[in-house]
Design a protein around this motif. Structure first.
Motif, PDB file in Angstrom:
ATOM      1  N   LEU A  46      29.515 -28.485 -19.376  1.00  0.00           N
ATOM      2  CA  LEU A  46      28.461 -28.161 -19.229  1.00  0.00           C
ATOM      3  C   LEU A  46      28.267 -27.956 -18.394  1.00  0.00           C
ATOM      4  CD1 LEU A  46      27.360 -29.696 -21.855  1.00  0.00           C
ATOM      5  CD2 LEU A  46      27.427 -27.955 -21.770  1.00  0.00           C
ATOM      6  N   ASN A  47      28.871 -28.903 -17.000  1.00  0.00           N
ATOM      7  CA  ASN A  47      28.532 -28.424 -15.812  1.00  0.00           C
ATOM      8  C   ASN A  47      29.620 -28.215 -14.654  1.00  0.00           C
ATOM      9  OD1 ASN A  47      25.859 -30.792 -14.942  1.00  0.00           O
ATOM     10  ND2 ASN A  47      27.915 -32.134 -16.517  1.00  0.00           N
ATOM     11  N   ASP A  48      30.460 -27.291 -15.608  1.00  0.00           N
ATOM     12  CA  ASP A  48      31.382 -26.204 -14.320  1.00  0.00           C
ATOM     13  C   ASP A  48      32.323 -26.598 -13.624  1.00  0.00           C
ATOM     14  OD1 ASP A  48      32.582 -23.849 -13.926  1.00  0.00           O
ATOM     15  OD2 ASP A  48      30.981 -23.180 -13.028  1.00  0.00           O
ATOM     16  N   LEU A  49      32.761 -27.980 -13.834  1.00  0.00           N
ATOM     17  CA  LEU A  49      33.268 -28.495 -13.092  1.00  0.00           C
ATOM     18  C   LEU A  49      35.247 -28.838 -13.157  1.00  0.00           C
ATOM     19  CD1 LEU A  49      31.308 -32.482 -13.353  1.00  0.00           C
ATOM     20  CD2 LEU A  49      31.565 -30.191 -11.429  1.00  0.00           C
ATOM     21  N   PRO A  50      35.096 -28.839 -12.136  1.00  0.00           N
ATOM     22  CA  PRO A  50      37.204 -28.327 -11.875  1.00  0.00           C
ATOM     23  C   PRO A  50      38.265 -29.665 -12.978  1.00  0.00           C
ATOM     24  CG  PRO A  50      36.888 -29.048 -10.190  1.00  0.00           C
ATOM     25  CD  PRO A  50      35.114 -29.066 -10.774  1.00  0.00           C
ATOM     26  N   ASN A  51      39.331 -29.244 -13.097  1.00  0.00           N
ATOM     27  CA  ASN A  51      39.997 -30.123 -13.667  1.00  0.00           C
ATOM     28  C   ASN A  51      39.850 -30.481 -15.295  1.00  0.00           C
ATOM     29  OD1 ASN A  51      41.042 -30.579 -11.223  1.00  0.00           O
ATOM     30  ND2 ASN A  51      39.748 -31.978 -10.788  1.00  0.00           N
ATOM     31  N   VAL A  52      39.790 -28.939 -15.923  1.00  0.00           N
ATOM     32  CA  VAL A  52      39.640 -29.187 -16.735  1.00  0.00           C
ATOM     33  C   VAL A  52      40.222 -27.833 -17.831  1.00  0.00           C
ATOM     34  CG1 VAL A  52      38.326 -28.553 -19.737  1.00  0.00           C
ATOM     35  CG2 VAL A  52      37.270 -30.217 -17.279  1.00  0.00           C
ATOM     36  N   ARG A  53      41.541 -27.588 -18.479  1.00  0.00           N
ATOM     37  CA  ARG A  53      42.613 -26.950 -18.964  1.00  0.00           C
ATOM     38  C   ARG A  53      41.461 -25.928 -19.678  1.00  0.00           C
ATOM     39  NH1 ARG A  53      47.504 -30.160 -21.741  1.00  0.00           N
ATOM     40  NH2 ARG A  53      47.872 -31.301 -19.890  1.00  0.00           N
ATOM     41  N   PHE A  96      15.226 -22.472  -2.797  1.00  0.00           N
ATOM     42  CA  PHE A  96      16.616 -21.290  -3.583  1.00  0.00           C
ATOM     43  C   PHE A  96      18.461 -21.921  -3.160  1.00  0.00           C
ATOM     44  CE2 PHE A  96      13.861 -17.790  -0.895  1.00  0.00           C
ATOM     45  CZ  PHE A  96      12.973 -18.225  -1.903  1.00  0.00           C
ATOM     46  N   ALA A  97      18.735 -22.629  -2.024  1.00  0.00           N
ATOM     47  CA  ALA A  97      19.723 -23.644  -2.254  1.00  0.00           C
ATOM     48  C   ALA A  97      20.243 -23.984  -3.702  1.00  0.00           C
ATOM     49  CB  ALA A  97      20.134 -23.776  -0.741  1.00  0.00           C
ATOM     50  N   ALA A  98      19.315 -24.707  -3.234  1.00  0.00           N
ATOM     51  CA  ALA A  98      19.012 -25.616  -5.003  1.00  0.00           C
ATOM     52  C   ALA A  98      19.676 -25.183  -6.399  1.00  0.00           C
ATOM     53  CB  ALA A  98      17.871 -26.398  -4.879  1.00  0.00           C
ATOM     54  N   ARG A  99      18.489 -24.294  -6.476  1.00  0.00           N
ATOM     55  CA  ARG A  99      18.444 -23.239  -7.589  1.00  0.00           C
ATOM     56  C   ARG A  99      20.079 -23.376  -7.562  1.00  0.00           C
ATOM     57  NH1 ARG A  99      15.171 -18.803  -7.702  1.00  0.00           N
ATOM     58  NH2 ARG A  99      13.117 -19.939  -7.474  1.00  0.00           N
ATOM     59  N   ALA A 100      20.830 -21.900  -6.483  1.00  0.00           N
ATOM     60  CA  ALA A 100      21.626 -21.326  -6.947  1.00  0.00           C
ATOM     61  C   ALA A 100      22.965 -22.397  -7.003  1.00  0.00           C
ATOM     62  CB  ALA A 100      21.861 -20.487  -5.288  1.00  0.00           C
ATOM     63  N   ALA A 101      22.957 -23.521  -6.736  1.00  0.00           N
ATOM     64  CA  ALA A 101      23.569 -24.734  -6.755  1.00  0.00           C
ATOM     65  C   ALA A 101      23.089 -25.502  -8.469  1.00  0.00           C
ATOM     66  CB  ALA A 101      23.498 -25.860  -6.384  1.00  0.00           C
ATOM     67  N   ARG A 102      22.500 -24.959  -9.159  1.00  0.00           N
ATOM     68  CA  ARG A 102      21.807 -25.389 -10.175  1.00  0.00           C
ATOM     69  C   ARG A 102      21.590 -26.570 -10.653  1.00  0.00           C
ATOM     70  NH1 ARG A 102      26.420 -23.808 -14.872  1.00  0.00           N
ATOM     71  NH2 ARG A 102      27.878 -24.761 -13.656  1.00  0.00           N
ATOM     72  N   PHE A 103      20.794 -26.524  -9.647  1.00  0.00           N
ATOM     73  CA  PHE A 103      19.396 -27.705  -9.593  1.00  0.00           C
ATOM     74  C   PHE A 103      17.996 -27.749  -9.477  1.00  0.00           C
ATOM     75  CE2 PHE A 103      23.246 -30.118  -8.339  1.00  0.00           C
ATOM     76  CZ  PHE A 103      23.430 -31.645  -8.185  1.00  0.00           C
ATOM     77  N   SER A 104      16.993 -28.239 -10.054  1.00  0.00           N
ATOM     78  CA  SER A 104      15.675 -28.444 -10.055  1.00  0.00           C
ATOM     79  C   SER A 104      15.621 -29.466  -8.734  1.00  0.00           C
ATOM     80  CB  SER A 104      15.391 -28.144 -11.385  1.00  0.00           C
ATOM     81  OG  SER A 104      15.478 -29.945 -11.292  1.00  0.00           O
TER      82      SER A 104
END
Length: 351
Positions: free
Chosen positions: A39-46, A100-108
């Protein structure tokens, strides 16, 4: 009375219940932590595992609520931002580009305007954001007493302060105000000016302090006289008042103003008193506000890249969240001198 069941053996009532992250995990045959990583698009998932999770999400029509996500990840993907309750160009531009930068990183971003930008008021703003369970706090600092206070706080979440300082800190992000000021004064010296005044910002403002330090050190390096500093409150109105006083005395051939709005006020005051910029007095501002290039004359100033600053702040926040033990003292962002028509060699006949 009979009860219909769904394909998974549960009741019809259960089938209508909104799926949660644990339902997705069971259907995909993985842990809820793995679902969270997908869901958080984090690495290390096959790839195959990610595909199973995504299929389970689609099949269950799962839509994670912020509260549910926070319960599992202990994060809300929300950052608290504290800005001074002013209309000043610098803090507002910083806040805009950080959003803008926070939104690009998918943070509110939850923004709090601190009308009382003193240690007590800032601490109250911090406490209110902590109650909202933000993942980190970003503070745009306009008072050195606030900077000293927040750097000494022991907080449960990372804090990043946007403030210039001569003292390095892993919690600080800023433009290189000091070197920007030295470049501005050096430009005037190279034009031939030897009497360079400085109209500083508020005495307690970190940016003003660093710009004043740069002015003083550049003059000292070139063995030029250092005049008494005058202060203004970042506004054109205050710059106009200082400019009116300067027009009566004319103690120098060049002025380095702490920001562009102060410079604008000074230019207006000098012009109204019959003085010409740059023929009688050269003026350099700081900040490169959008109207700086359209003044009469166009203003020589020091440009700051607020988009880059917003990105750097967000990068610092992400490092602090993901690697809280990492030591990362940021290098201040470079500024750029923009030479326009408000500066020229000193006029030999100037008063």
């Amino acid at each position: 009375m009979s009860t219909e069941t769904d394909g998974r053996g549960g009741s019809d009532e259960k089938s209508r219940r909104a799926a949660n992250i644990f339902d997705v995990a069971r259907l995909a045959g993985v842990s809820h932590q793995t679902v969270s990583r997908v869901l958080n698009d984090l690495p290390n998932v096959r790839t195959a595992t990610r595909l199973r999770v995504e299929q389970a999400i689609a099949q269950l029509r799962y839509s994670p609520s912020p509260a549910a996500r926070a319960l599992v990840t202990r994060r809300t993907r929300t950052i608290g931002l504290i800005v001074p309750g002013t209309s000043d160009y610098g803090p507002n531009s910083t806040a805009l580009h950080f959003n803008f930068a926070a939104r690009a990183a998918r943070f509110s971003v939850d923004t709090v305007s601190a009308l009382d930008a003193d240690p007590v008021g800032i601490r109250a703003a911090i406490d209110s954001l902590l109650r909202q369970r933000v993942d980190a706090i970003v503070l745009v600092v306009t008072d050195v007493s606030v900077l000293e206070t927040v750097l000494g706080l022991d907080m449960s979440v990372p804090l990043v302060a946007v403030a210039a300082s001569a003292r390095p800190s892993s919690a600080l992000v800023s433009f290189d105000q000091y070197r920007g000021a030295r470049a501005a004064v050096r430009h005037l010296i190279e034009l031939g000016h030897t009497r360079i005044l400085h109209v500083a910002g508020p005495a307690e403002a970190p940016d003003a302090i660093e710009r004043m330090r740069g002015w003083r050190d550049e003059l000292a390096t070139n063995r030029l006289a250092i005049a008494e500093v005058m202060h203004a409150d970042w506004t054109a109105a205050d710059g106009y008042q200082v400019g009116t006083d300067l027009a009566a005395a004319v103690p120098g051939t060049a002025i380095f103003a702490a920001n562009d709005h102060i410079a604008l006020g000074i230019v207006s005051a000098l012009t109204n008193r019959g003085m010409r910029v740059p023929d009688d007095v050269s003026i350099v501002g700081f900040g490169d506000v959008p109207e700086a290039g359209y003044l009469a004359p166009p203003l020589t100033t020091v440009r700051q890249d607020y988009a880059a600053l917003g990105g750097l702040i967000m990068q610092k926040v992400l490092i602090a969240i993901e690697e809280p033990d990492a030591a990362s003292v940021s290098t201040p962002l470079a500024t750029h001198l923009v030479v326009r028509a408000s500066t020229a060699p000193p006029n030999a006949t100037a008063r």
